[in-house]
Design a protein around this motif. Structure first.
Motif, PDB file in Angstrom:
ATOM      1  N   VAL A   1     -11.962 -62.682 -30.401  1.00 44.92           N
ATOM      2  CA  VAL A   1     -13.076 -62.884 -29.528  1.00 44.92           C
ATOM      3  C   VAL A   1     -13.669 -61.481 -29.883  1.00 44.92           C
ATOM      4  O   VAL A   1     -13.073 -60.338 -30.125  1.00 44.92           O
ATOM      5  CB  VAL A   1     -12.923 -62.957 -28.122  1.00 44.92           C
ATOM      6  CG1 VAL A   1     -11.952 -61.652 -27.726  1.00 44.92           C
ATOM      7  CG2 VAL A   1     -13.984 -62.934 -27.137  1.00 44.92           C
ATOM      8  N   VAL A   2     -15.025 -61.473 -29.871  1.00 47.56           N
ATOM      9  CA  VAL A   2     -15.894 -60.501 -30.158  1.00 47.56           C
ATOM     10  C   VAL A   2     -16.768 -60.039 -29.001  1.00 47.56           C
ATOM     11  O   VAL A   2     -17.393 -60.903 -28.266  1.00 47.56           O
ATOM     12  CB  VAL A   2     -16.979 -60.560 -31.229  1.00 47.56           C
ATOM     13  CG1 VAL A   2     -17.916 -59.373 -31.761  1.00 47.56           C
ATOM     14  CG2 VAL A   2     -15.927 -61.083 -32.546  1.00 47.56           C
ATOM     15  N   ARG A   3     -16.676 -58.787 -28.314  1.00 49.01           N
ATOM     16  CA  ARG A   3     -17.623 -58.415 -27.332  1.00 49.01           C
ATOM     17  C   ARG A   3     -18.664 -57.279 -27.778  1.00 49.01           C
ATOM     18  O   ARG A   3     -18.114 -56.579 -28.558  1.00 49.01           O
ATOM     19  CB  ARG A   3     -16.697 -57.940 -26.198  1.00 49.01           C
ATOM     20  CG  ARG A   3     -15.827 -59.051 -25.528  1.00 49.01           C
ATOM     21  CD  ARG A   3     -15.187 -58.586 -24.460  1.00 49.01           C
ATOM     22  NE  ARG A   3     -14.187 -59.531 -23.734  1.00 49.01           N
ATOM     23  CZ  ARG A   3     -12.977 -59.831 -24.136  1.00 49.01           C
ATOM     24  NH1 ARG A   3     -12.438 -59.056 -24.994  1.00 49.01           N
ATOM     25  NH2 ARG A   3     -12.231 -60.967 -23.556  1.00 49.01           N
ATOM     26  N   LEU A   4     -19.583 -57.302 -27.024  1.00 43.01           N
ATOM     27  CA  LEU A   4     -20.407 -56.241 -27.086  1.00 43.01           C
ATOM     28  C   LEU A   4     -19.814 -54.939 -26.426  1.00 43.01           C
ATOM     29  O   LEU A   4     -19.176 -54.955 -25.236  1.00 43.01           O
ATOM     30  CB  LEU A   4     -21.772 -56.340 -26.404  1.00 43.01           C
ATOM     31  CG  LEU A   4     -22.825 -55.147 -26.455  1.00 43.01           C
ATOM     32  CD1 LEU A   4     -23.372 -55.000 -28.146  1.00 43.01           C
ATOM     33  CD2 LEU A   4     -24.051 -55.632 -25.634  1.00 43.01           C
ATOM     34  N   GLY A   5     -19.537 -53.466 -26.789  1.00 42.19           N
ATOM     35  CA  GLY A   5     -18.847 -52.628 -26.358  1.00 42.19           C
ATOM     36  C   GLY A   5     -19.808 -51.274 -26.276  1.00 42.19           C
ATOM     37  O   GLY A   5     -20.790 -51.452 -27.174  1.00 42.19           O
ATOM     38  N   ILE A   6     -19.109 -50.168 -25.486  1.00 42.60           N
ATOM     39  CA  ILE A   6     -20.124 -48.860 -25.840  1.00 42.60           C
ATOM     40  C   ILE A   6     -19.076 -47.975 -25.930  1.00 42.60           C
ATOM     41  O   ILE A   6     -17.929 -47.986 -25.590  1.00 42.60           O
ATOM     42  CB  ILE A   6     -20.667 -48.655 -24.206  1.00 42.60           C
ATOM     43  CG1 ILE A   6     -21.655 -49.690 -23.834  1.00 42.60           C
ATOM     44  CG2 ILE A   6     -21.246 -47.227 -24.242  1.00 42.60           C
ATOM     45  CD1 ILE A   6     -22.811 -49.711 -24.667  1.00 42.60           C
ATOM     46  N   ASP A   7     -19.161 -47.152 -27.044  1.00 42.86           N
ATOM     47  CA  ASP A   7     -18.455 -46.277 -27.513  1.00 42.86           C
ATOM     48  C   ASP A   7     -18.384 -44.705 -26.833  1.00 42.86           C
ATOM     49  O   ASP A   7     -19.196 -44.797 -25.951  1.00 42.86           O
ATOM     50  CB  ASP A   7     -18.613 -45.994 -29.042  1.00 42.86           C
ATOM     51  CG  ASP A   7     -19.911 -45.159 -29.464  1.00 42.86           C
ATOM     52  OD1 ASP A   7     -20.431 -44.604 -28.534  1.00 42.86           O
ATOM     53  OD2 ASP A   7     -20.067 -44.771 -30.586  1.00 42.86           O
ATOM     54  N   PRO A   8     -17.543 -43.649 -26.900  1.00 40.10           N
ATOM     55  CA  PRO A   8     -17.755 -42.669 -26.209  1.00 40.10           C
ATOM     56  C   PRO A   8     -18.972 -41.972 -26.049  1.00 40.10           C
ATOM     57  O   PRO A   8     -19.282 -41.249 -25.070  1.00 40.10           O
ATOM     58  CB  PRO A   8     -16.532 -41.660 -26.915  1.00 40.10           C
ATOM     59  CG  PRO A   8     -15.662 -42.995 -27.034  1.00 40.10           C
ATOM     60  CD  PRO A   8     -16.622 -43.867 -27.854  1.00 40.10           C
ATOM     61  N   ALA A   9     -19.824 -42.053 -27.319  1.00 42.67           N
ATOM     62  CA  ALA A   9     -21.002 -41.534 -27.393  1.00 42.67           C
ATOM     63  C   ALA A   9     -22.161 -42.097 -26.716  1.00 42.67           C
ATOM     64  O   ALA A   9     -23.322 -41.966 -26.796  1.00 42.67           O
ATOM     65  CB  ALA A   9     -21.405 -41.101 -28.885  1.00 42.67           C
TER      66      ALA A   9
END
Length: 290
Positions: free
Chosen positions: A23-31
């Motif tokens: 599954v592919v999700r939109l994510g937010i990295d530490p920056a």
């Protein structure tokens, strides 16, 4: 599988894609930047072969550097929840774009075709075969394409197990030699590039719809529907869709020819033999669209 709020250092948002194994999700990295995070689903996450397939995908994509190919940013193949972090590419899949707004036209189409050829050339220069260039694996923003999904990509030199009737990739965009069970090559990727560009130009699958048998029959007979493809582009598509892979020029040749035609100068004649595409890749496995 329920939505996880975090995966490693990444915060997970909504689902943007799903395949048979991931599954592919939109994510937010530490920056605070948006990324695409591909995670193996629970049913296969513990299988050694699924992890090996993911590791091969990571190894292949890590070698490619192009503004027209989604970048690999991070990976946790050995984690309890195996994942890959990729550049998030805004825009629409080519198939969705054409279905909603119609074919690409004029200079926009030529720029799209050339940029996609440059992206594919970078993949080949890195010693990798994509093996699934198709409208579902090209994200478009304006006239700028980005090639995604290295789920069945292979590094050069890997052993390939093929036989007639084994379909790996998007059937309507496969080169005829792959349908016949021959190994993948840069030439087979070029064929898929041309079929994808033909779809962008006409709004139709170049080998039609219908049963898998019927589509494969038309591919094997060389019956591509290019009606409506503009004359500056159509001769190049016919060249890339030749039945004999040895007669198809390289992706970089097509990028150069499209640049010349956009500038109004005649394209150079290709050499008959293309030795650089003797690289063969192999091994069968599935992947989710990233």
């Amino acid at each position: 599988m329920g939505t996880h709020r975090r995966l490693g250092a990444y915060r997970l948002l909504g689902e943007i894609g799903r395949g048979s194994t991931a599954v592919v999700r939109l994510g937010i990295d530490p920056a605070g930047r948006e990324v695409a995070i591909k995670e193996l689903i629970d049913d296969v996450a513990g299988e050694p072969e699924a992890r090996r397939r993911l590791a091969r995908e990571v190894a292949a994509q890590a070698r490619v550097d192009s503004p027209y190919v989604a970048r690999l940013l991070d990976a946790g193949v050995a984690d309890d929840r195996p994942y890959v972090v990729l550049q998030y590419v805004p825009g629409l899949a080519l198939g969705d774009l054409v279905e909603a707004y119609g074919p690409l036209r004029g200079d926009r189409l030529l720029r799209f075709a050339r940029s996609l050829a440059l992206g594919l050339a970078a993949v080949h220069d890195a010693g990798v075969l994509h093996r699934d260039v198709s409208p579902g694996n090209v994200i478009v923003l304006g006239d700028r394409p980005t090639l995604i999904d290295f789920g069945i990509a292979q590094e050069a030199g890997a052993r390939q197990i093929t036989r007639p009737g084994m379909v790996i990739g998007t059937p309507a965009y496969l080169a005829p030699e792959l349908i016949e069970g021959q190994p993948a090559s840069t030439a087979s990727d070029v064929f898929s590039w041309a079929a994808t560009v033909a779809y962008a130009a006409t709004g139709r699958h170049p080998f039609g719809r219908g049963t898998l048998h019927g589509v494969c029959f038309r591919i094997l007979r060389g019956k591509a529907d290019l009606d409506g493809a503009p004359e500056p582009l159509a001769p190049l598509l016919r060249l890339a869709l030749r039945r004999d892979p040895a007669e198809r020029p390289t992706a970089r040749w097509f990028a150069g020819s499209l640049a010349q035609r956009s500038a109004g100068t005649p394209a150079r004649r290709p050499a008959r033999a293309f030795a650089e595409r003797d690289r063969q890749v192999t091994v069968r496995y599935d992947g989710a669209a990233a």
